[in-house]
Write a protein that holds these residues in place. Structure first.
Motif, PDB file in Angstrom:
ATOM      1  N   SER A 326      13.524   8.629 -20.541  1.00  9.44           N
ATOM      2  CA  SER A 326      13.660   9.661 -19.515  1.00  9.44           C
ATOM      3  C   SER A 326      14.841  10.551 -19.874  1.00  9.44           C
ATOM      4  CB  SER A 326      13.863   9.012 -18.140  1.00  9.44           C
ATOM      5  OG  SER A 326      15.053   8.242 -18.126  1.00  9.44           O
ATOM      6  N   ASP A 327      14.809  11.796 -19.382  1.00 12.03           N
ATOM      7  CA  ASP A 327      15.886  12.718 -19.731  1.00 12.03           C
ATOM      8  C   ASP A 327      17.214  12.330 -19.093  1.00 12.03           C
ATOM      9  OD1 ASP A 327      15.376  13.390 -17.096  1.00 12.03           O
ATOM     10  OD2 ASP A 327      14.550  15.364 -17.553  1.00 12.03           O
ATOM     11  N   GLY A 328      17.183  11.393 -18.120  1.00 16.99           N
ATOM     12  CA  GLY A 328      18.423  10.945 -17.492  1.00 16.99           C
ATOM     13  C   GLY A 328      19.359  10.224 -18.436  1.00 16.99           C
ATOM     14  N   ILE A 329      18.845   9.730 -19.576  1.00 17.52           N
ATOM     15  CA  ILE A 329      19.709   9.021 -20.512  1.00 17.52           C
ATOM     16  C   ILE A 329      20.542   9.976 -21.352  1.00 17.52           C
ATOM     17  CG2 ILE A 329      17.903   8.857 -22.277  1.00 17.52           C
ATOM     18  CD1 ILE A 329      20.672   6.274 -21.538  1.00 17.52           C
ATOM     19  N   TYR A 330      20.029  11.181 -21.621  1.00 17.86           N
ATOM     20  CA  TYR A 330      20.814  12.089 -22.474  1.00 17.86           C
ATOM     21  C   TYR A 330      21.342  13.320 -21.731  1.00 17.86           C
ATOM     22  CZ  TYR A 330      16.243  14.468 -22.959  1.00 17.86           C
ATOM     23  OH  TYR A 330      15.044  15.082 -22.721  1.00 17.86           O
ATOM     24  N   GLU A 331      20.823  13.598 -20.539  1.00 20.30           N
ATOM     25  CA  GLU A 331      21.350  14.728 -19.770  1.00 20.30           C
ATOM     26  C   GLU A 331      22.499  14.266 -18.880  1.00 20.30           C
ATOM     27  OE1 GLU A 331      18.155  16.664 -17.736  1.00 20.30           O
ATOM     28  OE2 GLU A 331      17.472  17.704 -19.546  1.00 20.30           O
ATOM     29  N   VAL A 332      23.482  13.628 -19.509  1.00 18.05           N
ATOM     30  CA  VAL A 332      24.668  13.179 -18.784  1.00 18.05           C
ATOM     31  C   VAL A 332      25.846  14.055 -19.203  1.00 18.05           C
ATOM     32  CG1 VAL A 332      23.899  10.815 -18.431  1.00 18.05           C
ATOM     33  CG2 VAL A 332      25.067  11.396 -20.541  1.00 18.05           C
ATOM     34  N   PRO A 333      26.611  14.565 -18.258  1.00 14.28           N
ATOM     35  CA  PRO A 333      27.712  15.462 -18.595  1.00 14.28           C
ATOM     36  C   PRO A 333      29.008  14.701 -18.862  1.00 14.28           C
ATOM     37  CG  PRO A 333      27.438  15.405 -16.233  1.00 14.28           C
ATOM     38  CD  PRO A 333      26.376  14.504 -16.804  1.00 14.28           C
ATOM     39  N   SER A 334      29.806  15.258 -19.735  1.00 14.17           N
ATOM     40  CA  SER A 334      31.160  14.757 -19.917  1.00 14.17           C
ATOM     41  C   SER A 334      32.001  15.223 -18.734  1.00 14.17           C
ATOM     42  CB  SER A 334      31.742  15.289 -21.222  1.00 14.17           C
ATOM     43  OG  SER A 334      31.960  16.697 -21.122  1.00 14.17           O
ATOM     44  N   PRO A 335      33.231  14.729 -18.578  1.00 13.09           N
ATOM     45  CA  PRO A 335      34.081  15.228 -17.493  1.00 13.09           C
ATOM     46  C   PRO A 335      34.281  16.739 -17.530  1.00 13.09           C
ATOM     47  CG  PRO A 335      34.979  13.187 -18.350  1.00 13.09           C
ATOM     48  CD  PRO A 335      33.842  13.563 -19.254  1.00 13.09           C
ATOM     49  N   SER A 336      34.157  17.347 -18.717  1.00 11.22           N
ATOM     50  CA  SER A 336      34.311  18.805 -18.816  1.00 11.22           C
ATOM     51  C   SER A 336      33.007  19.545 -18.568  1.00 11.22           C
ATOM     52  CB  SER A 336      34.844  19.179 -20.203  1.00 11.22           C
ATOM     53  OG  SER A 336      33.889  18.848 -21.206  1.00 11.22           O
ATOM     54  N   GLY A 337      31.886  18.804 -18.412  1.00 13.67           N
ATOM     55  CA  GLY A 337      30.611  19.425 -18.105  1.00 13.67           C
ATOM     56  C   GLY A 337      29.655  19.546 -19.277  1.00 13.67           C
ATOM     57  N   GLU A 338      30.053  19.160 -20.479  1.00 14.94           N
ATOM     58  CA  GLU A 338      29.174  19.258 -21.648  1.00 14.94           C
ATOM     59  C   GLU A 338      28.178  18.105 -21.646  1.00 14.94           C
ATOM     60  OE1 GLU A 338      29.364  19.369 -26.569  1.00 14.94           O
ATOM     61  OE2 GLU A 338      31.190  19.092 -25.376  1.00 14.94           O
ATOM     62  N   LEU A 339      26.886  18.417 -21.839  1.00 15.55           N
ATOM     63  CA  LEU A 339      25.863  17.373 -21.863  1.00 15.55           C
ATOM     64  C   LEU A 339      25.922  16.573 -23.151  1.00 15.55           C
ATOM     65  CD1 LEU A 339      22.720  19.171 -20.347  1.00 15.55           C
ATOM     66  CD2 LEU A 339      24.370  17.685 -19.201  1.00 15.55           C
ATOM     67  N   TRP A 340      25.599  15.290 -23.032  1.00  8.71           N
ATOM     68  CA  TRP A 340      25.546  14.433 -24.218  1.00  8.71           C
ATOM     69  C   TRP A 340      24.436  14.925 -25.140  1.00  8.71           C
ATOM     70  CZ3 TRP A 340      22.823   9.237 -25.012  1.00  8.71           C
ATOM     71  CH2 TRP A 340      23.316   8.600 -26.156  1.00  8.71           C
ATOM     72  N   GLY A 341      23.241  15.164 -24.608  1.00  9.01           N
ATOM     73  CA  GLY A 341      22.185  15.845 -25.346  1.00  9.01           C
ATOM     74  C   GLY A 341      21.286  14.961 -26.192  1.00  9.01           C
ATOM     75  N   ARG A 342      20.120  15.530 -26.523  1.00  8.68           N
ATOM     76  CA  ARG A 342      19.109  14.826 -27.318  1.00  8.68           C
ATOM     77  C   ARG A 342      19.602  14.508 -28.721  1.00  8.68           C
ATOM     78  NH1 ARG A 342      13.378  16.219 -26.056  1.00  8.68           N
ATOM     79  NH2 ARG A 342      13.162  16.889 -28.208  1.00  8.68           N
ATOM     80  N   GLU A 343      20.374  15.421 -29.328  1.00  6.57           N
ATOM     81  CA  GLU A 343      20.820  15.209 -30.709  1.00  6.57           C
ATOM     82  C   GLU A 343      21.747  13.998 -30.811  1.00  6.57           C
ATOM     83  OE1 GLU A 343      20.914  18.060 -29.092  1.00  6.57           O
ATOM     84  OE2 GLU A 343      19.310  19.151 -30.121  1.00  6.57           O
ATOM     85  N   ARG A 344      22.665  13.854 -29.856  1.00  7.40           N
ATOM     86  CA  ARG A 344      23.565  12.697 -29.895  1.00  7.40           C
ATOM     87  C   ARG A 344      22.797  11.410 -29.628  1.00  7.40           C
ATOM     88  NH1 ARG A 344      26.905  16.617 -27.249  1.00  7.40           N
ATOM     89  NH2 ARG A 344      28.732  17.163 -28.499  1.00  7.40           N
ATOM     90  N   PHE A 345      21.836  11.466 -28.686  1.00  8.72           N
ATOM     91  CA  PHE A 345      20.984  10.299 -28.460  1.00  8.72           C
ATOM     92  C   PHE A 345      20.254   9.928 -29.744  1.00  8.72           C
ATOM     93  CE2 PHE A 345      16.774   8.577 -27.706  1.00  8.72           C
ATOM     94  CZ  PHE A 345      17.041   7.486 -26.890  1.00  8.72           C
ATOM     95  N   GLN A 346      19.670  10.918 -30.400  1.00  3.48           N
ATOM     96  CA  GLN A 346      18.931  10.677 -31.638  1.00  3.48           C
ATOM     97  C   GLN A 346      19.841  10.086 -32.708  1.00  3.48           C
ATOM     98  OE1 GLN A 346      16.846  14.185 -32.868  1.00  3.48           O
ATOM     99  NE2 GLN A 346      15.796  13.199 -34.580  1.00  3.48           N
ATOM    100  N   GLY A 347      21.108  10.542 -32.738  1.00  8.38           N
ATOM    101  CA  GLY A 347      22.050   9.991 -33.700  1.00  8.38           C
ATOM    102  C   GLY A 347      22.294   8.508 -33.489  1.00  8.38           C
ATOM    103  N   VAL A 348      22.386   8.075 -32.222  1.00  9.46           N
ATOM    104  CA  VAL A 348      22.579   6.653 -31.946  1.00  9.46           C
ATOM    105  C   VAL A 348      21.363   5.859 -32.403  1.00  9.46           C
ATOM    106  CG1 VAL A 348      22.912   4.937 -30.122  1.00  9.46           C
ATOM    107  CG2 VAL A 348      24.133   7.118 -30.019  1.00  9.46           C
ATOM    108  N   ILE A 349      20.163   6.407 -32.181  1.00  8.83           N
ATOM    109  CA  ILE A 349      18.939   5.737 -32.635  1.00  8.83           C
ATOM    110  C   ILE A 349      18.956   5.585 -34.157  1.00  8.83           C
ATOM    111  CG2 ILE A 349      16.435   5.967 -32.854  1.00  8.83           C
ATOM    112  CD1 ILE A 349      17.307   5.136 -30.066  1.00  8.83           C
TER     113      ILE A 349
END
Length: 398
Positions: A326-349
């Protein structure tokens, strides 16, 4: 009701008669101890108490009244023949609300009695309001506890609908992690055996959060059960499943909708057929090449009754991993408001190819929590993974 506590009979009778003529109900007590017992029994609105009395003087009587929770709303008017500042200060400190001189005029007596009764009425109204608020709070807490218990039961039921982790069929490993934003989530998924040669899988996302979204998701999940699809469609073909789901789950009057990714894996050939209705959460991870997203542009369910949902097909290999999320796993914001994003999720995979399937999924959640610096997600977060492990070829071709 007024309680007059005065040891001098003539003064007591005169004051009682005056108050009675003014229209008040008056009780009389000849000393402080009798007056205290009467006050506890009758709970008068106003107590007019003489300062100088045998057995219990006026200030001591005031202290006793103030210690009694049953009399906390009663007002105390202390009568005295003297009105020295030091005496007035002592009386107020020991619990009196006001003073009345024994030489006071009729107008002053009326004014001070009215003020005392008015204050008593206000205090009792506050007491009543407080009791009502307390009762309402108790009732609300009870209702909240009942609602919490119902939500826990509903959450346990929804959780029981999710597939058991492990090996749904020989040669396939299944692992997942799921954290709803609330106790009930609207992002649900399943991996199920269709027949001896096919494995079905899907992930759905209901717009909105909470109980309403969860109930709508449970309804769609029931619709997507294997036995229902086989009875309605004769197969679990992803295109047909999405067409029928699009027909049966139109956009609601409130604008609520579903996104849905559906796949069917032919076990003998490892051929995966999949189609999507507005859902972009499928990632294929291969040991031999970079991971890639399995999706195409399409409407969510219910937006267009005439929408077509084309399917795609690819062949999986040993050690390939397919992740539904679900998009809830990667559409999480940092304290400054920047989203973690699909690319960072893909990097962990990609970094987790050498670790177990469950450990890789756990790393995704850990990284997302670290990015947002919070344990809980603002949206439902789900990651489902299947991995092709040794033994599938032998079963079908051995």
């Amino acid at each position: 009701m007024i309680l007059l506590v005065e040891d001098e009979p003539v003064t007591r009778a005169s004051m009682a008669a005056r108050l009675t003529r003014l229209g008040y109900r008056v009780l009389e007590a000849e000393n402080g101890r009798v007056g205290l017992d009467m006050a506890r029994r009758e709970r008068p609105d106003l107590l007019i108490v003489d300062w100088m009395m045998p057995e219990m003087d006026g200030p001591t009587f005031c202290e006793a009244v103030r210690r009694d929770p049953l009399l906390k709303s009663s007002q105390l008017l202390l009568m005295t023949a003297h009105d020295k500042p030091a005496q007035i200060a002592e009386g107020l400190v020991r619990g009196a609300d006001d003073f009345l001189s024994k030489s006071a005029s009729k107008q002053e007596i009326i004014a001070r009695v009215l003020a005392g009764l008015r204050a008593s009425r206000l205090v009792r109204e506050l007491e009543t309001t407080g009791d009502e608020l307390k009762s309402s709070m108790i009732l609300l807490q009870k209702k909240q506890a009942e609602t919490e218990a119902d939500l826990q039961t509903a959450a346990a039921f929804v959780h029981s609908l999710l597939p058991p982790q492990g090996n749904p069929v020989h040669g396939i490993e299944l692992a997942w992690e799921y954290q709803p934003s609330l106790k009930l989530g609207g992002d649900l998924f399943d991996v199920m055996v269709i027949d001896a040669h096919h494995l079905g899988l899907y992930i759905l996302d209901a717009s909105g959060h909470g109980v309403a979204a969860a109930l709508r998701s449970a309804s769609l999940m029931t619709f997507l059960r294997v036995e229902n699809m086989l009875q309605l469609l004769g197969s679990y073909d992803p295109e047909k499943v999405l067409l029928e789901a699009n027909r049966r789950f139109p956009l609601s009057a409130e604008g609520e909708y579903f996104t849905l990714w559906v796949g069917q894996l032919h076990l003998p050939t490892r051929s995966l057929t999949y189609a999507t209705a507005g859902h972009s959460g499928a990632l294929l991870s291969s040991a031999e090449s970079p991971s890639r997203w399995l999706t195409r542009s399409s409407f969510p369910l219910g937006f267009d009754p005439s929408a077509q949902f084309a399917s795609d097909r690819l062949c999986l290999k040993s050690a390939d991993r397919l992740f539904l999320l679900s998009d809830g796993i990667y559409e999480v914001p940092s304290p400054s408001g920047e989203l973690w994003g699909r690319e960072r999720f893909q990097g962990v995979i990609d970094e987790g190819k050498q670790t177990s399937l469950s450990a890789t999924i756990a790393s995704c959640f850990s990284a997302a929590r670290g990015w947002q610096q919070a344990q809980h997600f603002s949206d439902d977060a789900a990651v489902v993974g299947i991995e092709l492990i040794g033994g599938l070829d032998e079963e079908f071709h051995g």
